[in-house]
Design an enzyme around this catalytic site. Structure first.
Site, PDB file in Angstrom:
ATOM      1  N   LYS A  21       0.850  -1.207   0.000  1.00 48.04           N
ATOM      2  CA  LYS A  21       0.000   0.000   0.000  1.00 48.04           C
ATOM      3  C   LYS A  21       0.876   1.243   0.000  1.00 48.04           C
ATOM      4  CE  LYS A  21      -1.563   1.563   4.127  1.00 48.04           C
ATOM      5  NZ  LYS A  21      -1.257   2.940   4.529  1.00 48.04           N
ATOM      6  N   ASN A  22       1.914   1.257   0.838  1.00 51.21           N
ATOM      7  CA  ASN A  22       2.725   2.472   1.007  1.00 51.21           C
ATOM      8  C   ASN A  22       3.725   2.696  -0.118  1.00 51.21           C
ATOM      9  OD1 ASN A  22       1.228   2.913   3.240  1.00 51.21           O
ATOM     10  ND2 ASN A  22       2.831   2.399   4.716  1.00 51.21           N
ATOM     11  N   CYS A 117      -4.197   8.234   9.757  1.00 51.00           N
ATOM     12  CA  CYS A 117      -4.334   7.658  11.099  1.00 51.00           C
ATOM     13  C   CYS A 117      -3.995   8.707  12.172  1.00 51.00           C
ATOM     14  CB  CYS A 117      -3.370   6.494  11.238  1.00 51.00           C
ATOM     15  SG  CYS A 117      -3.799   5.130  10.173  1.00 51.00           S
ATOM     16  N   ARG A 122       1.485  14.699  12.864  1.00 50.88           N
ATOM     17  CA  ARG A 122       1.709  14.513  11.422  1.00 50.88           C
ATOM     18  C   ARG A 122       1.912  15.852  10.709  1.00 50.88           C
ATOM     19  NH1 ARG A 122      -1.044   9.063   9.379  1.00 50.88           N
ATOM     20  NH2 ARG A 122       0.970   8.949   8.380  1.00 50.88           N
ATOM     21  N   PRO A 123       2.952  16.598  11.119  1.00 49.34           N
ATOM     22  CA  PRO A 123       3.245  17.877  10.448  1.00 49.34           C
ATOM     23  C   PRO A 123       3.718  17.641   9.018  1.00 49.34           C
ATOM     24  CG  PRO A 123       5.017  17.300  11.920  1.00 49.34           C
ATOM     25  CD  PRO A 123       3.940  16.282  12.144  1.00 49.34           C
ATOM     26  N   LEU A 126       8.517  19.412   6.662  1.00 50.70           N
ATOM     27  CA  LEU A 126       9.647  18.956   5.831  1.00 50.70           C
ATOM     28  C   LEU A 126       9.250  18.898   4.356  1.00 50.70           C
ATOM     29  CD1 LEU A 126      11.056  16.171   8.177  1.00 50.70           C
ATOM     30  CD2 LEU A 126      11.858  18.538   7.908  1.00 50.70           C
ATOM     31  N   ASP A 305       5.301   0.456  11.763  1.00 48.28           N
ATOM     32  CA  ASP A 305       3.983  -0.075  11.376  1.00 48.28           C
ATOM     33  C   ASP A 305       3.779  -1.510  11.823  1.00 48.28           C
ATOM     34  OD1 ASP A 305       3.837   1.701   8.187  1.00 48.28           O
ATOM     35  OD2 ASP A 305       3.563   2.355  10.249  1.00 48.28           O
ATOM     36  N   ARG A 398      -8.477  -0.050   5.332  1.00 50.37           N
ATOM     37  CA  ARG A 398      -7.684   0.947   4.607  1.00 50.37           C
ATOM     38  C   ARG A 398      -6.294   0.396   4.298  1.00 50.37           C
ATOM     39  NH1 ARG A 398      -6.816   5.464   8.193  1.00 50.37           N
ATOM     40  NH2 ARG A 398      -5.306   5.960   6.583  1.00 50.37           N
TER      41      ARG A 398
HETATM   42  C1  EPZ Z   1       4.694   6.812   6.018  1.00 47.78           C
HETATM   43  O1  EPZ Z   1       3.988   7.885   6.621  1.00 47.78           O
HETATM   44  C2  EPZ Z   1       3.744   5.629   6.055  1.00 47.78           C
HETATM   45  N1  EPZ Z   1       2.540   5.967   5.293  1.00 47.78           N
HETATM   46  C3  EPZ Z   1       3.366   5.321   7.506  1.00 47.78           C
HETATM   47  O2  EPZ Z   1       2.540   4.142   7.496  1.00 47.78           O
HETATM   48  C4  EPZ Z   1       4.647   5.014   8.293  1.00 47.78           C
HETATM   49  O3  EPZ Z   1       4.323   4.815   9.655  1.00 47.78           O
HETATM   50  C5  EPZ Z   1       5.626   6.187   8.152  1.00 47.78           C
HETATM   51  O4  EPZ Z   1       5.872   6.469   6.764  1.00 47.78           O
HETATM   52  C6  EPZ Z   1       6.950   5.905   8.834  1.00 47.78           C
HETATM   53  O5  EPZ Z   1       7.520   4.749   8.299  1.00 47.78           O
HETATM   54  C7  EPZ Z   1       2.597   5.953   3.937  1.00 47.78           C
HETATM   55  O6  EPZ Z   1       3.636   5.705   3.346  1.00 47.78           O
HETATM   56  C8  EPZ Z   1       1.328   6.284   3.226  1.00 47.78           C
HETATM   57  P1  EPZ Z   1       6.936  10.222   7.854  1.00 47.78           P
HETATM   58  P2  EPZ Z   1       4.564   9.403   6.537  1.00 47.78           P
HETATM   59  O7  EPZ Z   1       6.822  11.447   7.039  1.00 47.78           O
HETATM   60  O8  EPZ Z   1       5.253   9.598   5.244  1.00 47.78           O
HETATM   61  C9  EPZ Z   1       7.613  13.455  11.194  1.00 47.78           C
HETATM   62  C10 EPZ Z   1       0.584   2.879   7.843  1.00 47.78           C
HETATM   63  O9  EPZ Z   1       0.101   2.371   8.863  1.00 47.78           O
HETATM   64  N2  EPZ Z   1       7.451  14.432  10.101  1.00 47.78           N
HETATM   65  O10 EPZ Z   1       8.090   9.302   7.642  1.00 47.78           O
HETATM   66  O11 EPZ Z   1       3.475  10.318   6.922  1.00 47.78           O
HETATM   67  C11 EPZ Z   1       6.289  12.812  11.566  1.00 47.78           C
HETATM   68  O12 EPZ Z   1       5.585  13.627  12.484  1.00 47.78           O
HETATM   69  C12 EPZ Z   1       1.166   4.283   7.911  1.00 47.78           C
HETATM   70  O13 EPZ Z   1       0.651   2.302   6.725  1.00 47.78           O
HETATM   71  C13 EPZ Z   1       7.717  15.777  10.363  1.00 47.78           C
HETATM   72  O14 EPZ Z   1       8.083  16.132  11.471  1.00 47.78           O
HETATM   73  O15 EPZ Z   1       5.622   9.348   7.707  1.00 47.78           O
HETATM   74  C14 EPZ Z   1       6.705  11.522  12.189  1.00 47.78           C
HETATM   75  O16 EPZ Z   1       7.070  11.739  13.538  1.00 47.78           O
HETATM   76  C15 EPZ Z   1       1.022   4.904   9.274  1.00 47.78           C
HETATM   77  N3  EPZ Z   1       7.559  16.688   9.369  1.00 47.78           N
HETATM   78  C16 EPZ Z   1       7.952  11.138  11.397  1.00 47.78           C
HETATM   79  O17 EPZ Z   1       8.407  12.345  10.766  1.00 47.78           O
HETATM   80  C17 EPZ Z   1       7.156  16.315   8.109  1.00 47.78           C
HETATM   81  O18 EPZ Z   1       7.046  17.187   7.234  1.00 47.78           O
HETATM   82  C18 EPZ Z   1       7.696  10.097  10.335  1.00 47.78           C
HETATM   83  O19 EPZ Z   1       6.839  10.643   9.399  1.00 47.78           O
HETATM   84  C19 EPZ Z   1       6.882  14.951   7.870  1.00 47.78           C
HETATM   85  C20 EPZ Z   1       7.046  14.033   8.877  1.00 47.78           C
END
Ligand code: EPZ
Length: 433
Positions: A21-22, A117, A122-123, A126, A305, A398
């Site tokens: 999915k991801n 979720c 979820r800022p 970045l 995850d 989902r």
């Molecule tokens: C992806 O989410 C996955 N979703 C998530 O899977 C997964 O948990 C996550 O990566 C980490 O591996 C998809 O790919 C659709 P991140 P993403 O940006 O991209 C912080 C599932 O269950 N952050 O790597 O949203 C954020 O707050 C889902 O399938 C910032 O600070 O994750 C978090 O603490 C849940 N600023 C960390 O980074 C930003 O601009 C990881 O977020 C972006 C993120």
């Protein structure tokens, strides 16, 4: 949705996981980078993918099912619009990755803050840092973000955290910007590299170095065909299901993506056999394995995850376990629900301490996100009596094409019914009845 699990049944057999999915979500977003046809195979039939397809169709694409259920041909029927419907965008986090491709194609894009979720704030700072570095002017209009540009340019971008979404957003956008863009401290997840492979086929040059991505963008990208990698989180979920329920389960997947999980399960005392395209687990079930230490970290660390599923497993271990969650600040929602079943879990900030118990009692619990819901289903497999997992937002669907059905095919006994009609009719997915 309401899942009723009759606990105590062991799991035997093998299954093949769907496409990731991801990976599928950013790959679908990347089709906006060209008007040429793109063929994607092994796309999983999950809720988030269906939503992303609906968004693409609002943005000028036509998504046709090709020769098999998981294959799609994405065609362009009109030039991309610059904004996606809010009610769809808010349903999934990955929709924010549309901002970059749209502004790269049209010079103007508007995307609302995404949903997804409830596992943390979820800022998107970045994402915005990267797009600004590439020459986009970003404005926040209420809960809408607008990106505008006369001309994008290559840049060197450092990510304060190896964000998967931000890495994918920046990489996709840079693929359409002639010149060299470098992303330092980039996410290294298999799904990110799967996207890089698609972009290379479309005509971008991408070099993958440890923690760095170097993108040589092109003025135009062309159509191609691509097969999505297997879903390592679905595979891991089924391996942990075999571990907690007991039995002998083989999962056809990409073992290379599951090294952290295989190593941890081996360390806890399970029999793990790694083959070229499958992993086998043999387990004696609850109380047959030890507690230990799990630390959820960015890839190649232990997958966040899979952290909720491990919490369910370790609730029935011999001895004490500590789980540290370093990726999300609010990803222990399953702990309170597991405690309702008799688990002994103490939360202290980003660390959960679990005292293994002899058994869990079936009761009514609620899943608040995709992986927490899956964790509660797994706990129900091993619990005494009946466990009912309430999933009114259909979080589980989902992320999983058919979690209860696949588990029933391995010998579980799960009944799925619509929550509001619980009294009138039951849709039996295998299992009893
Ligand atoms: C992806 O989410 C996955 N979703 C998530 O899977 C997964 O948990 C996550 O990566 C980490 O591996 C998809 O790919 C659709 P991140 P993403 O940006 O991209 C912080 C599932 O269950 N952050 O790597 O949203 C954020 O707050 C889902 O399938 C910032 O600070 O994750 C978090 O603490 C849940 N600023 C960390 O980074 C930003 O601009 C990881 O977020 C972006 C993120």
């Amino acid at each position: 949705m309401k899942l009723t699990i009759y606990g105590g049944r062991r799991l035997f057999g093998d299954l093949t996981v769907d496409g990731a999915k991801n990976a599928a979500l950013p790959l679908l977003a990347a089709t906006l980078l060209t008007d040429d046809d793109i063929s994607l195979q092994n796309i999983p039939d999950v809720g988030d993918v269906r939503t992303m397809i609906q968004i693409l169709e609002h943005l000028g694409k036509r998504v046709e099912s090709a020769h098999s259920r998981e294959s799609y041909l994405i065609r362009t029927v009109e030039p991309p619009l610059s904004s996606a419907p809010e009610h769809l965008v808010r349903r999934l986090r990955a929709s924010f990755c549309l901002l970059g491709p749209l502004v790269a194609r049209t010079g103007l894009a508007q995307i609302s803050l995404p949903g997804g979720c409830p596992i943390g704030v979820r800022p998107v700072d970045l994402h915005l840092k990267g797009l600004r570095a590439l020459g986009a002017q970003i404005e926040s209009l209420g809960n809408l973000f607008q990106a505008q540009t006369h001309k994008l340019h290559p840049a060197e971008i450092y990510l304060d955290f190896p964000s998967v979404g931000a890495t994918e957003q920046i990489m996709m956008t840079a693929a359409l910007i002639p010149g060299r863009t470098v992303i330092s401290n980039a996410a290294q997840d298999p799904e990110v590299h799967d996207l890089a492979r698609l972009l290379i086929k479309m005509g971008a040059g991408i070099m993958i170095e440890p923690g760095r991505l170097i993108i040589e963008g092109a003025p135009r990208l062309q159509g191609t065909s691509h097969r999505v990698i297997p879903d390592r989180i679905t595979a891991g979920t089924f391996l942990i299901a075999g571990a907690i329920a007991g039995g002998d389960v083989t999962v056809h997947c990409q073992p290379l993506h599951l090294e952290a999980l295989m190593s941890k399960l081996d360390e806890l005392g399970f029999e793990i056999q790694e083959h070229v395209e499958s992993i086998r687990i043999v387990s004696e079930g609850p109380g047959s394995y030890n507690g230990g230490r799990v630390e959820a970290r960015p890839y190649p660390g232990f997958a966040t995850d899979l952290q909720p599923q491990m919490m369910a497993l370790l609730a029935l271990a011999r001895g004490t376990t500590t789980i540290k969650e370093t990726v999300w600040e609010n990803r222990f929602s399953q702990a309170a629900e597991l405690a309702q079943m008799g688990a002994q879990i103490r939360i202290d900030g980003s660390t959960a301490t679990i005292e293994g118990v002899e058994y869990l009692r079936g009761t009514e619990v609620r899943g608040s996100d995709t992986r927490a819901g899956a964790a509660l289903v797994l706990a129900g497999l091993a619990a005494q009596g009946l466990t009912t997992v309430l999933d009114s937002e259909e979080h589980i669907a989902r992320g999983y094409a058919d979690l209860p059905g696949e588990l029933n095919r391995l010998g579980a006994d799960i009944i799925v019914e619509e929550e509001e009609k619980a009294s009138e009719e039951k849709e039996v997915v295998g299992g009893r009845g």
